[in-house]
Design a protein around this motif. Structure first.
Motif, PDB file in Angstrom:
ATOM      1  N   TRP A  22     -54.001  51.234 -21.430  1.00  0.00           N
ATOM      2  CA  TRP A  22     -54.098  50.694 -20.072  1.00  0.00           C
ATOM      3  C   TRP A  22     -54.257  49.178 -20.121  1.00  0.00           C
ATOM      4  O   TRP A  22     -55.136  48.662 -20.805  1.00  0.00           O
ATOM      5  N   VAL A  67     -54.246  45.594 -17.592  1.00  0.00           N
ATOM      6  CA  VAL A  67     -54.361  45.166 -16.195  1.00  0.00           C
ATOM      7  C   VAL A  67     -53.918  43.709 -16.049  1.00  0.00           C
ATOM      8  O   VAL A  67     -54.206  42.874 -16.912  1.00  0.00           O
ATOM      9  N   HIS A  68     -53.173  43.446 -14.989  1.00  0.00           N
ATOM     10  CA  HIS A  68     -52.777  42.080 -14.634  1.00  0.00           C
ATOM     11  C   HIS A  68     -53.346  41.780 -13.252  1.00  0.00           C
ATOM     12  O   HIS A  68     -53.406  42.683 -12.414  1.00  0.00           O
ATOM     13  N   THR A  69     -53.722  40.540 -13.012  1.00  0.00           N
ATOM     14  CA  THR A  69     -54.170  40.225 -11.650  1.00  0.00           C
ATOM     15  C   THR A  69     -52.930  40.195 -10.748  1.00  0.00           C
ATOM     16  O   THR A  69     -51.805  40.080 -11.217  1.00  0.00           O
ATOM     17  N   SER A  97     -56.953  42.969 -20.610  1.00  0.00           N
ATOM     18  CA  SER A  97     -56.402  42.039 -19.637  1.00  0.00           C
ATOM     19  C   SER A  97     -55.041  41.557 -20.140  1.00  0.00           C
ATOM     20  O   SER A  97     -54.914  41.087 -21.271  1.00  0.00           O
ATOM     21  N   LEU A 141     -52.902  47.896 -12.538  1.00  0.00           N
ATOM     22  CA  LEU A 141     -53.183  48.610 -13.773  1.00  0.00           C
ATOM     23  C   LEU A 141     -51.949  49.427 -14.141  1.00  0.00           C
ATOM     24  O   LEU A 141     -51.388  50.108 -13.303  1.00  0.00           O
ATOM     25  N   SER A 142     -51.537  49.323 -15.408  1.00  0.00           N
ATOM     26  CA  SER A 142     -50.402  50.144 -15.838  1.00  0.00           C
ATOM     27  C   SER A 142     -50.558  50.457 -17.319  1.00  0.00           C
ATOM     28  O   SER A 142     -51.414  49.877 -17.989  1.00  0.00           O
ATOM     29  N   PRO A 155     -60.315  51.726 -10.465  1.00  0.00           N
ATOM     30  CA  PRO A 155     -59.096  52.137  -9.741  1.00  0.00           C
ATOM     31  C   PRO A 155     -59.425  52.425  -8.267  1.00  0.00           C
ATOM     32  O   PRO A 155     -60.521  52.857  -7.962  1.00  0.00           O
ATOM     33  N   ILE A 186     -60.582  44.298 -10.697  1.00  0.00           N
ATOM     34  CA  ILE A 186     -61.030  43.876 -12.024  1.00  0.00           C
ATOM     35  C   ILE A 186     -62.440  43.323 -11.773  1.00  0.00           C
ATOM     36  O   ILE A 186     -62.598  42.362 -11.016  1.00  0.00           O
ATOM     37  N   GLY A 189     -56.273  43.750  -9.098  1.00  0.00           N
ATOM     38  CA  GLY A 189     -55.490  43.972 -10.309  1.00  0.00           C
ATOM     39  C   GLY A 189     -54.443  45.055 -10.156  1.00  0.00           C
ATOM     40  O   GLY A 189     -54.512  45.901  -9.263  1.00  0.00           O
ATOM     41  N   VAL A 216     -62.257  47.846 -15.050  1.00  0.00           N
ATOM     42  CA  VAL A 216     -61.429  48.049 -13.861  1.00  0.00           C
ATOM     43  C   VAL A 216     -61.968  49.238 -13.059  1.00  0.00           C
ATOM     44  O   VAL A 216     -62.505  50.188 -13.626  1.00  0.00           O
ATOM     45  N   CYS A 245     -56.296  48.389  -8.296  1.00  0.00           N
ATOM     46  CA  CYS A 245     -57.659  48.428  -8.849  1.00  0.00           C
ATOM     47  C   CYS A 245     -58.361  47.095  -8.605  1.00  0.00           C
ATOM     48  O   CYS A 245     -57.709  46.098  -8.299  1.00  0.00           O
TER      49      CYS A 245
END
Ligand code: AMP
Ligand code: MG
Length: 418
Positions: free
Chosen positions: A375, A377-379, A349, A367-368, A417, A398, A365, A415, A396
């Motif tokens: 990987w 993830v940000h909200t 996260s 995902l990058s 996707p 979360i 989220g 996550v 994606c």
């Protein structure tokens, strides 16, 4: 003051739990148990078969490839001639895909051959063109070759009689190509699932018309329409039904009469005008009406006669999340398919996430990969269940389990996707 402390601590530990709410997994199981897949079948032209469900196993009527053929552009040779390589062979003709060489090779001869061309009689190996020196009528071959090299053997991909696809398989572009490669121009599929759809709410206006004060546009029917189209069902769009008990009752009965499944949005929470649940109890049966997920807590599932009923919440994000998490697999089962496990993995996260225990949360989220290829993830920011732009920005979900509390930055989260 002393008596307040135990009271406060129960409140804290109780979190977002609601004893009336059905845990997500249990809801999925209960729904699955009450579904019976379609059985009616129909033949369909391969071109129209996208997203349909195979109603029987498909056995290959032939070998693929049907004959021994070249896997490379090069020269078809008799391996025995290469025993004393380097050697020179006489070029006596050519074989192209679709145009065979119809002579037979004798010792010391070779044939120019292209990928996919039939292996001429007498040949047992193909030498890549990069590995020979050639002029108009002779080629020179070096050492290091293997008998049978660069030949695709008849039946190597698929042997005649082998099971290629199984009953219940959804037909995607790859299956369309595969079926065509075996010569099928028609397949037997289950009939399309009929899904009726309506929105509820006096505040809703059709896109394309002006809004008057207090109105909002009906977006749920459009996101649902899109998700249903992707699944390949027959959609019966019944429009928007007013928050009026008699109109709703008529609409519910009419839908149940025509469709295998009815999906509605709005009108299932505890607001005063929320009649859907009451009516369902009156004319059908309610299996559950609250689910321990966020967004999407008011979610009714039941039956009206033989018609399965999903009463989704009104909030636009909740509609998409409940459809994707609960309804979609149910529809696939009814269509005769075996739902595949949802692709999910752990990612770090990128920031702290607020979460109260008690419900499974599906936050939106992005995902990058960071500079190390990890990987993260940000909200998408605000997670209100009306913020539909969060679904559009996200790539994606979360997934935060029921008992999970706040998540610290850097911790692993699951996550899914899109
Ligand atoms: P309800 O469950 O009917 O109380 O709806 C909850 C919220 O979702 C309310 O703010 C509604 O205005 C909104 N809503 C309900 N149906 C729709 C719809 N079809 N499109 C957009 N918003 C909706
Ligand atoms: Mg409403």
């Amino acid at each position: 003051m002393e008596f307040i402390r135990p009271f406060l601590s129960t409140l804290e530990t109780r979190g977002d739990y609601d004893s009336d709410s059905m845990p997500v997994e249990q809801a999925r199981r209960l729904i699955q148990q009450s579904l019976t897949a379609l059985t009616e079948q129909e033949p369909i032209n391969l071109r129209n078969a996208l997203q349909r469900t195979l109603a029987s196993d498909v056995l290959s009527p032939m070998n693929v490839p049907p004959h021994n053929c070249s896997a490379m552009d090069g020269y078809a040779v008799r391996f025995g001639d290469l025993a004393h390589a380097p050697c020179k062979l006489k070029l006596i003709g050519s074989a192209y895909a679709g145009h065979a060489f119809d002579g037979c090779l004798s010792a010391g001869e070779c044939v120019r051959i292209m990928t996919g061309a039939l292996i001429p009689d007498g040949c047992d190996s193909v030498v890549m063109q990069e590995h020979v020196k050639a002029d108009e009528s002779w080629i020179e071959i070096g050492e290091g070759h293997r008998q049978g090299q660069n030949i695709r053997k008849a039946g190597e991909d698929i042997a005649q009689g082998a099971t290629v696809l199984t009953c219940g398989q959804a037909i995607r572009p790859a299956e369309m190509g595969l079926l065509a490669s075996l010569g099928f121009n028609e397949v037997i599929v289950y009939r399309k699932l009929k899904v009726a759809l309506f929105s509820t709410g006096d505040e809703l206006q059709q896109p394309g018309l002006p809004l008057v004060a207090g109105q909002i546009y009906d977006s749920n029917r459009y996101s649902l329409f899109g998700m249903l189209e992707e699944l390949g069902v027959e959609i019966i769009d019944m429009g928007n039904i007013r928050d009026d008990k008699a109109s709703l009752k008529t609409a519910l009965l009419e839908a149940a009469d025509q469709a295998d499944v009815l999906i509605t949005s709005g009108g299932v929470s505890v607001g005063e005008a929320d009649y859907v649940k009451q009516l369902l109890a009156e004319i059908g049966e309610v299996v559950f009406w609250k689910i321990a997920m966020k967004p999407g807590k008011p979610l009714a599932y039941g039956k009206i006669g033989a018609c399965h009923f999903f009463g989704l919440p009104g909030n636009p994000v909740a509609v998409m999340v409940t459809f994707q998490q609960i309804v979609r697999d149910a529809l696939r089962l009814l269509m005769g398919q075996q739902p595949k496990p949802t692709l999910a993995f752990q990612a770090a996260s990128g920031s702290p996430i607020r979460k109260i225990p008690g419900r499974t949360e599906f936050q939106r989220g992005i995902l990058s990969q960071d500079e190390n290829g990890r990987w993260v993830v940000h909200t998408t920011g605000g997670q209100g269940s009306g913020i539909l732009s969060s679904m559009s920005k996200a790539n994606c979900f979360i997934v935060l389990p029921e008992s999970q509390g706040n998540v610290e930055a850097g911790h692993a989260v699951q996550v899914q996707p899109f």
